[in-house]
Scaffold this motif. Sequence first.
Motif, PDB file in Angstrom:
ATOM      1  N   MET A   1       0.851  -1.204   0.000  1.00  0.00           N
ATOM      2  CA  MET A   1       0.000   0.000   0.000  1.00  0.00           C
ATOM      3  C   MET A   1       0.883   1.249   0.000  1.00  0.00           C
ATOM      4  O   MET A   1       1.860   1.315   0.746  1.00  0.00           O
ATOM      5  CB  MET A   1      -0.891  -0.027   1.242  1.00  0.00           C
ATOM      6  CG  MET A   1      -1.855   1.137   1.286  1.00  0.00           C
ATOM      7  SD  MET A   1      -2.996   1.018   2.662  1.00  0.00           S
ATOM      8  CE  MET A   1      -3.996  -0.362   2.166  1.00  0.00           C
ATOM      9  N   ASP A   2       0.560   2.233  -0.836  1.00  0.00           N
ATOM     10  CA  ASP A   2       1.415   3.432  -0.909  1.00  0.00           C
ATOM     11  C   ASP A   2       1.080   4.434   0.206  1.00  0.00           C
ATOM     12  O   ASP A   2       0.072   4.319   0.895  1.00  0.00           O
ATOM     13  CB  ASP A   2       1.333   4.071  -2.298  1.00  0.00           C
ATOM     14  CG  ASP A   2      -0.066   4.486  -2.664  1.00  0.00           C
ATOM     15  OD1 ASP A   2      -0.696   5.189  -1.851  1.00  0.00           O
ATOM     16  OD2 ASP A   2      -0.541   4.105  -3.748  1.00  0.00           O
ATOM     17  N   VAL A   3       1.984   5.417   0.338  1.00  0.00           N
ATOM     18  CA  VAL A   3       1.883   6.359   1.462  1.00  0.00           C
ATOM     19  C   VAL A   3       0.576   7.151   1.426  1.00  0.00           C
ATOM     20  O   VAL A   3      -0.057   7.370   2.451  1.00  0.00           O
ATOM     21  CB  VAL A   3       3.104   7.314   1.452  1.00  0.00           C
ATOM     22  CG1 VAL A   3       3.001   8.338   2.580  1.00  0.00           C
ATOM     23  CG2 VAL A   3       4.393   6.513   1.585  1.00  0.00           C
ATOM     24  N   ALA A   4       0.147   7.574   0.229  1.00  0.00           N
ATOM     25  CA  ALA A   4      -1.071   8.374   0.117  1.00  0.00           C
ATOM     26  C   ALA A   4      -2.280   7.602   0.641  1.00  0.00           C
ATOM     27  O   ALA A   4      -3.113   8.137   1.374  1.00  0.00           O
ATOM     28  CB  ALA A   4      -1.297   8.785  -1.339  1.00  0.00           C
ATOM     29  N   HIS A   5      -2.375   6.317   0.261  1.00  0.00           N
ATOM     30  CA  HIS A   5      -3.480   5.492   0.738  1.00  0.00           C
ATOM     31  C   HIS A   5      -3.411   5.294   2.248  1.00  0.00           C
ATOM     32  O   HIS A   5      -4.417   5.368   2.944  1.00  0.00           O
ATOM     33  CB  HIS A   5      -3.461   4.127   0.046  1.00  0.00           C
ATOM     34  CG  HIS A   5      -4.203   4.126  -1.248  1.00  0.00           C
ATOM     35  ND1 HIS A   5      -3.565   4.136  -2.468  1.00  0.00           N
ATOM     36  CD2 HIS A   5      -5.531   4.129  -1.507  1.00  0.00           C
ATOM     37  CE1 HIS A   5      -4.474   4.149  -3.425  1.00  0.00           C
ATOM     38  NE2 HIS A   5      -5.672   4.140  -2.864  1.00  0.00           N
ATOM     39  N   THR A   6      -2.191   5.024   2.743  1.00  0.00           N
ATOM     40  CA  THR A   6      -2.013   4.802   4.173  1.00  0.00           C
ATOM     41  C   THR A   6      -2.498   6.010   4.960  1.00  0.00           C
ATOM     42  O   THR A   6      -3.226   5.884   5.930  1.00  0.00           O
ATOM     43  CB  THR A   6      -0.520   4.540   4.476  1.00  0.00           C
ATOM     44  OG1 THR A   6      -0.077   3.496   3.607  1.00  0.00           O
ATOM     45  CG2 THR A   6      -0.303   4.123   5.905  1.00  0.00           C
ATOM     46  N   LYS A   7      -2.092   7.217   4.495  1.00  0.00           N
ATOM     47  CA  LYS A   7      -2.492   8.456   5.159  1.00  0.00           C
ATOM     48  C   LYS A   7      -4.009   8.612   5.167  1.00  0.00           C
ATOM     49  O   LYS A   7      -4.600   8.982   6.174  1.00  0.00           O
ATOM     50  CB  LYS A   7      -1.868   9.657   4.427  1.00  0.00           C
ATOM     51  CG  LYS A   7      -0.596  10.176   5.066  1.00  0.00           C
ATOM     52  CD  LYS A   7      -0.934  11.427   5.898  1.00  0.00           C
ATOM     53  CE  LYS A   7       0.241  11.998   6.660  1.00  0.00           C
ATOM     54  NZ  LYS A   7       0.716  11.181   7.739  1.00  0.00           N
ATOM     55  N   THR A  81       0.889   1.803  11.798  1.00  0.00           N
ATOM     56  CA  THR A  81       2.204   2.197  12.315  1.00  0.00           C
ATOM     57  C   THR A  81       3.233   1.113  12.032  1.00  0.00           C
ATOM     58  O   THR A  81       4.372   1.398  11.658  1.00  0.00           O
ATOM     59  CB  THR A  81       2.116   2.455  13.840  1.00  0.00           C
ATOM     60  OG1 THR A  81       1.022   3.339  14.085  1.00  0.00           O
ATOM     61  CG2 THR A  81       3.387   3.072  14.376  1.00  0.00           C
ATOM     62  N   ALA A  82       2.830  -0.141  12.208  1.00  0.00           N
ATOM     63  CA  ALA A  82       3.753  -1.264  12.023  1.00  0.00           C
ATOM     64  C   ALA A  82       4.008  -1.572  10.552  1.00  0.00           C
ATOM     65  O   ALA A  82       4.924  -2.316  10.213  1.00  0.00           O
ATOM     66  CB  ALA A  82       3.206  -2.499  12.731  1.00  0.00           C
ATOM     67  N   GLY A  83       3.164  -1.009   9.670  1.00  0.00           N
ATOM     68  CA  GLY A  83       3.333  -1.245   8.242  1.00  0.00           C
ATOM     69  C   GLY A  83       2.686  -2.533   7.751  1.00  0.00           C
ATOM     70  O   GLY A  83       2.949  -2.981   6.634  1.00  0.00           O
ATOM     71  N   THR A  84       1.831  -3.141   8.580  1.00  0.00           N
ATOM     72  CA  THR A  84       1.165  -4.379   8.171  1.00  0.00           C
ATOM     73  C   THR A  84      -0.291  -4.132   7.801  1.00  0.00           C
ATOM     74  O   THR A  84      -1.030  -5.065   7.496  1.00  0.00           O
ATOM     75  CB  THR A  84       1.223  -5.440   9.290  1.00  0.00           C
ATOM     76  OG1 THR A  84       0.600  -4.903  10.468  1.00  0.00           O
ATOM     77  CG2 THR A  84       2.654  -5.815   9.616  1.00  0.00           C
ATOM     78  N   TYR A  85      -0.714  -2.863   7.839  1.00  0.00           N
ATOM     79  CA  TYR A  85      -2.104  -2.529   7.532  1.00  0.00           C
ATOM     80  C   TYR A  85      -2.437  -2.915   6.091  1.00  0.00           C
ATOM     81  O   TYR A  85      -1.625  -2.734   5.187  1.00  0.00           O
ATOM     82  CB  TYR A  85      -2.329  -1.032   7.725  1.00  0.00           C
ATOM     83  CG  TYR A  85      -3.758  -0.607   7.485  1.00  0.00           C
ATOM     84  CD1 TYR A  85      -4.738  -0.856   8.427  1.00  0.00           C
ATOM     85  CD2 TYR A  85      -4.120   0.028   6.300  1.00  0.00           C
ATOM     86  CE1 TYR A  85      -6.049  -0.479   8.211  1.00  0.00           C
ATOM     87  CE2 TYR A  85      -5.434   0.415   6.080  1.00  0.00           C
ATOM     88  CZ  TYR A  85      -6.392   0.160   7.036  1.00  0.00           C
ATOM     89  OH  TYR A  85      -7.685   0.529   6.807  1.00  0.00           O
ATOM     90  N   GLY A  86      -3.656  -3.463   5.895  1.00  0.00           N
ATOM     91  CA  GLY A  86      -4.066  -3.855   4.552  1.00  0.00           C
ATOM     92  C   GLY A  86      -3.726  -5.299   4.234  1.00  0.00           C
ATOM     93  O   GLY A  86      -4.022  -5.779   3.145  1.00  0.00           O
TER      94      GLY A  86
END
Length: 121
Positions: A1-7, A81-86
């Motif tokens: 997932m890219d940064v824009a989506h994460t935000k 935060t952990a980068g496992t979202y999605g």
Amino acid sequence: MDVAHTKAFQQKLEGQRADLLAQIAQQRGGTASRADMAAEHFAHNEDSDAQVSTARDLEFAINEHETAELGAIDAALMRLTAGTYGHCIDCGATIPNARLNAAPDAARCIGCQEKTEHNHP
Ligand SMILES: [Zn+2]
């Protein structure tokens, strides 16, 4: 997932979290005063205990539901935060953005979610 989506998902989750906290605060105030009113109203009535405990049971049920929802949102923010979202917490598959848009706190892919719901009806 890219940064824009994460935000975007992070903002969505934080918004939901704020709404939920406001809702809980409002309901706690509202339910408590209803319970007080019931206690006062039934103070000289033999059924008073039953009436008051119903009000308390209702308050407990509301809190339990909202606490679970808040926990799901907090867990999703931690995954961000952990980068496992999605990613599905069970099988690691990517959860489609359409599903995350509908339920930003979704922790599992649809297949694993269905299995979980079958195990815990
Ligand atoms: Zn899965």
